[in-house]
Structure formats: C-alpha cells, structure tokens
Scaffold this motif. Structure first.
Motif, short mmCIF file in Angstrom:
data_model
loop_
_atom_site.label_atom_id
_atom_site.label_comp_id
_atom_site.label_asym_id
_atom_site.label_seq_id
_atom_site.Cartn_x
_atom_site.Cartn_y
_atom_site.Cartn_z
N PHE A 59 29.47 -0.93 13.58
CA PHE A 59 29.36 -2.18 14.19
C PHE A 59 30.64 -3.05 13.93
O PHE A 59 31.23 -3.40 14.98
CB PHE A 59 28.37 -2.92 13.88
CG PHE A 59 26.82 -2.74 14.20
CD1 PHE A 59 26.73 -2.90 15.69
CD2 PHE A 59 25.83 -2.48 13.71
CE1 PHE A 59 25.73 -2.78 16.63
CE2 PHE A 59 24.37 -1.96 14.45
CZ PHE A 59 24.48 -2.24 15.77
N GLY A 60 30.92 -2.85 12.67
CA GLY A 60 32.21 -3.58 12.05
C GLY A 60 33.56 -2.92 13.18
O GLY A 60 34.12 -3.68 13.44
N ALA A 61 33.40 -1.44 13.13
CA ALA A 61 34.73 -1.09 14.21
C ALA A 61 34.62 -1.50 15.19
O ALA A 61 35.49 -1.65 16.08
CB ALA A 61 34.30 0.52 13.97
N TYR A 62 33.19 -1.71 15.92
CA TYR A 62 33.08 -1.94 17.21
C TYR A 62 33.71 -3.22 17.70
O TYR A 62 34.76 -3.57 18.46
CB TYR A 62 31.65 -2.01 17.85
CG TYR A 62 31.56 -2.15 19.26
CD1 TYR A 62 31.57 -1.43 20.26
CD2 TYR A 62 31.43 -3.58 19.59
CE1 TYR A 62 31.41 -1.57 21.56
CE2 TYR A 62 31.04 -3.84 21.12
CZ TYR A 62 31.22 -2.56 21.92
OH TYR A 62 31.14 -3.10 23.40
N SER A 63 33.30 -4.17 16.51
CA SER A 63 33.84 -5.52 16.97
C SER A 63 35.33 -5.80 16.48
O SER A 63 35.99 -6.56 17.25
CB SER A 63 32.97 -6.72 16.06
OG SER A 63 32.73 -6.05 14.96
N LEU A 64 35.82 -4.95 15.62
CA LEU A 64 37.17 -4.83 15.43
C LEU A 64 37.92 -4.76 16.38
O LEU A 64 39.11 -5.44 16.81
CB LEU A 64 37.48 -3.87 14.25
CG LEU A 64 39.01 -3.60 13.92
CD1 LEU A 64 39.57 -4.66 12.95
CD2 LEU A 64 39.27 -2.20 13.01
N GLY A 65 37.78 -3.57 17.02
CA GLY A 65 38.18 -2.97 18.63
C GLY A 65 38.02 -4.25 19.64
O GLY A 65 39.15 -4.62 20.18
N ALA A 66 36.97 -4.82 19.68
CA ALA A 66 36.49 -5.93 20.79
C ALA A 66 37.35 -6.90 20.42
O ALA A 66 38.19 -7.71 21.57
CB ALA A 66 35.02 -6.27 20.99
N ASN A 67 37.55 -7.53 19.27
CA ASN A 67 38.23 -8.75 18.92
C ASN A 67 39.69 -8.69 18.83
O ASN A 67 40.50 -9.69 19.21
CB ASN A 67 37.56 -9.52 17.76
CG ASN A 67 36.18 -9.73 17.80
OD1 ASN A 67 35.78 -9.90 18.74
ND2 ASN A 67 35.74 -9.67 16.71
N ASN A 68 40.24 -7.58 18.49
CA ASN A 68 41.50 -7.28 18.05
C ASN A 68 42.57 -6.73 19.34
O ASN A 68 43.97 -7.02 19.27
CB ASN A 68 41.86 -6.59 16.90
CG ASN A 68 41.57 -7.48 15.59
OD1 ASN A 68 42.32 -8.59 15.54
ND2 ASN A 68 40.60 -7.24 14.72
N ILE A 69 41.74 -6.24 19.99
CA ILE A 69 42.58 -5.56 21.22
C ILE A 69 43.45 -6.54 21.87
O ILE A 69 44.51 -6.04 22.22
CB ILE A 69 41.64 -4.51 22.17
CG1 ILE A 69 42.38 -3.75 23.15
CG2 ILE A 69 40.67 -5.37 23.11
CD1 ILE A 69 43.10 -2.48 22.17
N ALA A 70 43.04 -7.70 22.28
CA ALA A 70 43.73 -8.50 22.94
C ALA A 70 44.92 -8.89 22.34
O ALA A 70 45.98 -9.19 22.82
CB ALA A 70 42.84 -9.89 22.96
#
Lengths: 215, 510
Positions: free
Chosen positions: B174-185
């Motif tokens: 889950f953490g990795a998913y939100s890491l990707g979602a939040n930081n890709i921008a």
C-alpha cells in the motif's frame, strides 16, 4: 509468498511440538529404565535403552529439519539463533539420559538394596526437571508470560537432585563397602545427576532468550 | 531538448526511489522479515501501479513548480532536487523530496527576483513537527496496545511471525502504491504538458494515455532506484537508528500509513464531507519524517532504550540541509545555464504578460467542483483538481483514468472547467454587442455587470440569469426549443466577445 510461509509455519509448529514430546517421553523412559534396573528386570531395562535410542534419533532428525526450514524460509529472524540454540541444548538432555542408561548396561554396577530408594528418587527428580523444562520451552513458543513460572521449577528440581545425590554419596562413603565399589556407585549418582544439570543449562539460556524477546 | 530535460526528471525518479523505499520497506528489510529482493520487487511493482493508475492525483508540489515559468528553469529545479536527494541518500539519510523541491524553487525565486512566499518555509518546519509528532504518538499507542494484546494472547511464535510478515508486505505494498501515486507528479509533472508520447492501446484491452506512459517511465526510474541504491537508507531507518523487532517494524509502517491517510488524504476529506461528517485538518505529512517519527514512538514505549541519538541528530541535520542544498545548487545551476548554455531560465515580467495572452486551458477548482456538484458526484473529480491542464483531450484522459463518469458527464466537466477569463469590458460591449444579435432585455442585463471578471463561462451565465429572465433557459418543451437553442448560441457569442484568453485548442494547433 507469506501465505506459503503460513503453511510452512504450521508444519514447523507441529514439528517443534513433536520434538518437545520426544524430549518429554525420553525422560519418562529414562526413569522407567532406572527402575527396571534397580528391580533387577534386566531384559526390560535393555528394552528401554533401545526405546531411548530411537527417540534420540527422531529428535535429531526433527531438529535438523526445523533448523534447515527456519533458515530456508528465514522465519523468526530475530530469535532464530536463540530457538536453534535451545533445541540443540535440549538434545543434550536426551543424550545424557541415553548415555546414563548405557553406562548402567555396560558396567552393571552392583547396587545394594538399601540405596535403591535414593537412586530412584534421584532419577525421579531428574525426570521432573526435564519435564518442567519441556513445559517452559513450550511456553516460550505459546504463552510467553508463563515461561518464568516453569523455569523456577527446573531450578527447584535441580537443587533437589543436588541434595539427594549429595546425601546418597555421603551414605555410600560412610558405609562398609569396598572403596572401589564406593567410587563405582558415586559415578552412577553423578551420571543421573548430570541430566538435571543439563536441564539447568538449557533453562539458563531460555531465561536470557525470554528477556531478549520483548517484541 | 525535451529529452535532455526528461533525463533530469528520471534522475530525480531514481534518487527518489533510492531514498524513499526505506519509508515503506525499510523496517521490514532491516528486521530481516522480508528479503531485500522480495521487498524491492513488491515495492517496484506497486510504485509503478500507483504512478500509472493513481498518479494523476493531487500534486501540491507541482502547483508550486508551475510558478517556475521556463522549461530550463524547471529542469534546473528538478536536477538540483535530484542531486540533493542523491547526496543525502549517499549519506544514508532519509529525506523528503517535496521539501527539497520547495528549497530548489526558493533558489529559483532568488535568482529570478520573484517574490518568495515565506509561508512555504514555515510549512516545511511545520511539516517536520507534525509528521514526527503525529506518527510518534500513533506508533507509540499502537505498539503499546499490540504488545499488550500479544503478551496476553497465546499465539504461537511462528504464527505471529507469519502474520507479521504478511502485514508488513501488505502495508508495504500500500505504501509503495501511494509512494508512486503521490510522488510521480514531482518526478514527471513538469513534462505532462509536453509529453512526447501518444496514446497506446494494449491488446485492445485498455488504453495507456501519453501521460500514463510518461508516468510509467518515471515509475520505472523510481523502481531502478529502489533496486540499485536503496539499501543504504534502509539500514539507517531499520537498524542504525534503533534495532527494530519485527512487530515494531510492522507498527512503524502501519502508523506511517495511518497518519498519511488520516491527515493528508484529500480522498478521505471529501468522503467525510459528502457524508456530512467533521473533517480532520489536512497537514503536510512527509513520509520520510513520518517513518522516523514512528521509530521514535517505539523508543518512547521502550523508554528511550536503544535509540542512537547521534543518528537521529544526523537525520535532523539532513532534513535541514536538503532544502538548503537544493536551493543553493539551483541558484548556481541557473547561473551556469543562463550564462554558459544561454538558456532562458525564467520569464521577465513582459514575457509573462505576453504569456498571459495564451490560454491556461482547463482548471478544476473549488468553484467548478461546487458548480458540478449540483448534477454529479464530484468526489472522484476532486482528485484532479487544481491542475493546470493544457488541452481538452488531456483533461478527458485524466477524467477517464480517475473517474467513472459517462462520456456525457465528462463533456460537461470539460465544458465547465475551461478557463475563459472573461472581463466585461464596456468598450467591447458598446462595439460588439448590438440589437441584431441580442434582445433588448439581454443587452440591459449586460450593463449591470460592466467590468466584472469571470474565470469560467458558467459563472458569467449564472450572473446574467440572476439579473434577467431573458438569459435563463426555459423548460424543455417543443415550444421553447428554439429559444433555448438561440440562447445557447448567444451565450457562446458572449464568451467569444469577452474572453481574454485564446481558445486553447486553437493555440495548440487543433
């Protein structure tokens, strides 16, 4: 990945239980063996040596299995070393029991009937110390808070064994027996006492592991 | 040139992966509960999924980056951020990329003589305090609770081991998913408007938009960073600061995700709002600081035993140094770019004035959401609010990937969010509004709103409807159909006359 682990864990839990059962059973058989010897039922006594040898082999197998699986699947990484140390040291209790019975079988010491009760009491106390140890180790896996309750019993029985053995040796050396027989009889008191000493060693390790295991 | 700039973004992605993997799997790997390779694989997979499918979400940092108004300047900001995060990774310190970006933008502000919003500085400091405090409290509580429960429960050591491991992997994923979602921008956001990729349909099953491909590329860079260079920071987080037990490892990650979800999730906020519940104030939480907070929480329950204050001090210094370093590097980097490579790193006031003539495009803000809220559920649309979107097709793609709106609803959203920047200039009115095209009542209504400004067309129409019934659409009956069609045409005409921004698709050559 971890769901496979969970199956592995169940298998391992059963194996560890079986290992502890083996240690417990061997200490009962040990006491039986001593009783048979003192009662002069030598055939039955020899049978117990066979039984305890089988148990020893089984315990070795189980221990190797548990050991390799703990490493292969890197389970309980934090206390893996402690658990393996515990199991290895519990193995020495069975070894000591087997060795003691074998000594009886090889040397066939002549024990005057007046000492039978003391030898039997010594074997009984040693069995109790090994039994309490098994319960304590079980608690280490299942019910962490209870470990201390069982550990103190191991120490208690070990002290008892010391006392009985001391009394027995004093009585032997105060008797009119030949010095050679006195020394022979003393060795057998020591052999039996050895078991509770091994149990005490494992208990010491368990105590430290328990302190370390604070989640 | 775009490809060179893209490399800057990829470098940032790589160093972000190398630094931030520790936030999600640091404690799991360091406590030896999850093997590094397993953790890195799961982390990479979920970072990519998060970036591609959840990555069009909010990006507060990107908005700030939007202030950097020249591509070369944005490149330098990205590069400086990447460099400072990389340096901190080399020093084995977990740091926050968003804070590095803020520092870099301050450097750009200083160089270009732009006004610096000092609130962003206080925001960093506030974020440090809030992240650590909240996570420390929650992790201490959880740890105390779980430890108490486990001491009483009679779970077998190995069963507990297997539960903890599963928990670590799930929370980590889950953490990795939100890491990707939040930081890709942060990594790729600057390039959204100029993506060189076209939409691709995979095996006729689903379509990857150009933006998603761009995000995929960025996510791969993050994944490479995780695999190649993340062990160092993992050691600091899970081992050097405090020797961590498997249970503590789980509690730290759980507390971190809980804090991120409760205190910085706009999804939760809008869910609470739509259900009429009180909301939790949003706080800028940094996961890098939250994870350290979580570990501090554990050490509080253990009464401070075992924590290495020197490592903690180093980490704190790293947090201080990161934005500072990024700012300084940006400042000097811009100097070099401008004077050695002859790149334009910022726009002058005149250039900005010219640029203002160009369209902003589409923007979903609070007003648009309110407006749309009358006819549809806007909770999903809220994910892409506050983003400047250059083209209707890009907005439509974003809506497709983020919402379950029908085609018709998407068209409504696109129409409502077009930024037209209307100024009701009386000179234009007297020149271009005449009785041939509008009714007398309609013209009179226009007098009332002279010099008013509207960002969106519908705001103008709403104002006119309030003034005159002649601007109001009539109930849909056969008799009224012609009137309504006329009205729609007149409204369009009005927008054409008074809008100050050019229609976006015309400018983009479509």
């Amino acid at each position: 990945m971890s769901f496979i682990h969970s199956k592995k864990s169940k298998v391992l839990e059963t194996q560890i239980d079986e290992f502890l059962d083996t240690v417990s059973r061997s200490s009962i058989i040990f006491k039986n063996g001593i009783k048979k010897y003192l009662d002069g039922e030598i055939d039955l006594f020899e049978g117990t040596i066979g039984e305890i040898s089988k148990l020893e082999n089984r315990a070795d197998e189980l221990r190797h299995d548990i050991e390799s699986q703990l490493y292969m699947y890197s389970l309980i990484p934090e206390i893996r070393g402690d658990v393996l140390g515990l199991l290895e040291n519990m193995d020495t209790v069975i070894n000591a029991e087997k060795k003691s019975l074998t000594q009886f079988s090889v040397e066939m010491p002549v024990i005057p009937a007046e000492y039978d009760a003391d030898y039997l009491a010594l074997a009984d106390v040693c069995m109790n110390s090994a039994e309490s140890l098994v319960t304590a180790v079980r608690a280490f896996f299942h019910d962490f808070n209870m470990v201390k309750n069982y550990l103190h019993k191991v120490y208690f029985y070990e002290k008892e064994a010391d006392k009985i053995s001391d009394r027995l040796k004093r009585r032997i050396f105060a008797s009119e027996l030949d010095l050679s027989q006195k020394i022979h009889l003393r060795y057998f008191a020591l052999h039996i006492e050895d078991i509770s000493d091994h149990a005490e060693d494992v208990a010491d390790r368990l105590g430290i592991s328990t302190i370390k295991r604070n989640f | 040139m775009i490809y060179i700039y893209l490399i800057g973004g990829l470098f940032l992605g790589w160093s972000l992966g190398a630094n931030h993997a520790a936030n999600v799997f640091g404690t799991a790997v360091a406590s030896r509960m999850v093997r590094f390779k397993t953790a890195a694989s799961i982390c990479s997979l979920f970072v990519i999924l998060g970036a591609v499918f959840g990555g069009s979400g909010t990006s507060a940092t990107l908005e700030k980056l939007g202030a950097v108004n020249a591509m070369a300047g944005a490149f330098m900001v990205t590069l400086a951020t990447a460099l400072s995060v990389y340096w901190m990774t080399k020093l084995k310190l977990p740091v926050s990329t968003s804070q590095a970006i803020i520092g870099a933008i301050l450097g750009w502000n200083l160089f270009s003589g732009s006004v610096t919003d000092f609130r962003s500085l206080t925001r960093i400091v506030f974020s440090w305090g809030a992240s650590i405090l909240l996570t420390a409290l929650i992790s201490a509580f959880l740890y105390w609770l779980l430890r108490g429960v486990l001491k009483r429960s009679r779970i077998h050591l190995l069963t507990l081991d297997s539960y903890t491991r599963t928990g670590l992997i799930i929370v980590g994923a889950f953490g990795a998913y939100s890491l990707g979602a939040n930081n890709i921008a942060n990594v790729m956001g600057v390039f959204v408007a100029v993506t060189p990729f076209h939409d691709v349909t995979l095996a006729g099953l689903f379509t990857l938009t150009g933006v998603q491909q761009l995000f995929f590329l960025g996510a791969v860079a993050i994944a490479v960073g995780v695999f190649t260079y993340s062990r160092r920071v993992i050691q600091t987080v899970g081992n050097d600061l405090l020797k961590i037990s498997p249970l503590a490892a789980f509690v730290v990650v759980l507390a971190e995700s809980l804090v991120l979800f409760l205190f910085s999730s706009r999804t939760l906020e809008s869910w609470l709002l739509t259900h009429g519940l009180p909301t939790i104030p949003l706080v800028p939480i940094s996961s890098s600081q939250a994870v350290i907070g979580g570990i501090i929480g554990i050490s509080i329950v253990r009464r401070g035993r075992g924590i290495r204050y020197k490592v903690l001090g180093d980490i704190a210094l790293g947090w201080l140094a990161t934005p500072l370093l990024a700012g300084v590097v940006t400042f000097f980097g811009l100097f070099v770019l401008q004077n050695v490579f002859n790149q334009q790193v910022y726009l002058t006031a005149e250039q900005q004035a010219v640029q203002r003539q160009h369209p902003v495009g589409y923007l979903i803000d609070r007003h648009v959401l309110e407006h749309l809220g009358k006819e549809m559920d806007t909770s999903e649309i809220a994910r892409i609010r506050y983003r400047v979107i250059p083209e209707s097709s890009v907005l439509d793609d974003l809506l497709k990937s983020n919402t379950r709106l029908t085609r018709r609803q998407r068209q409504t959203v696109v129409r409502a969010s077009e930024v037209v920047d209307i100024v009701m200039d009386p000179r234009l009115r007297s020149r271009k509004v005449d009785a041939k095209k509008f009714s007398q009542g309609q013209i009179e209504a226009l007098l009332w709103i002279d010099m008013e400004k509207y960002t969106y067309g519908w705001q103008l129409f709403a104002a006119l409807e309030r003034i005159s019934d002649e601007w109001k659409p009539r109930p849909e009956t056969a008799a009224n159909r012609q009137f309504n069609l006329d009205l729609a045409a007149r409204r369009q005409l009005l927008v054409q006359i008074f809008r100050t921004s050019k229609p976006p698709d015309a400018v983009n050559g479509k």
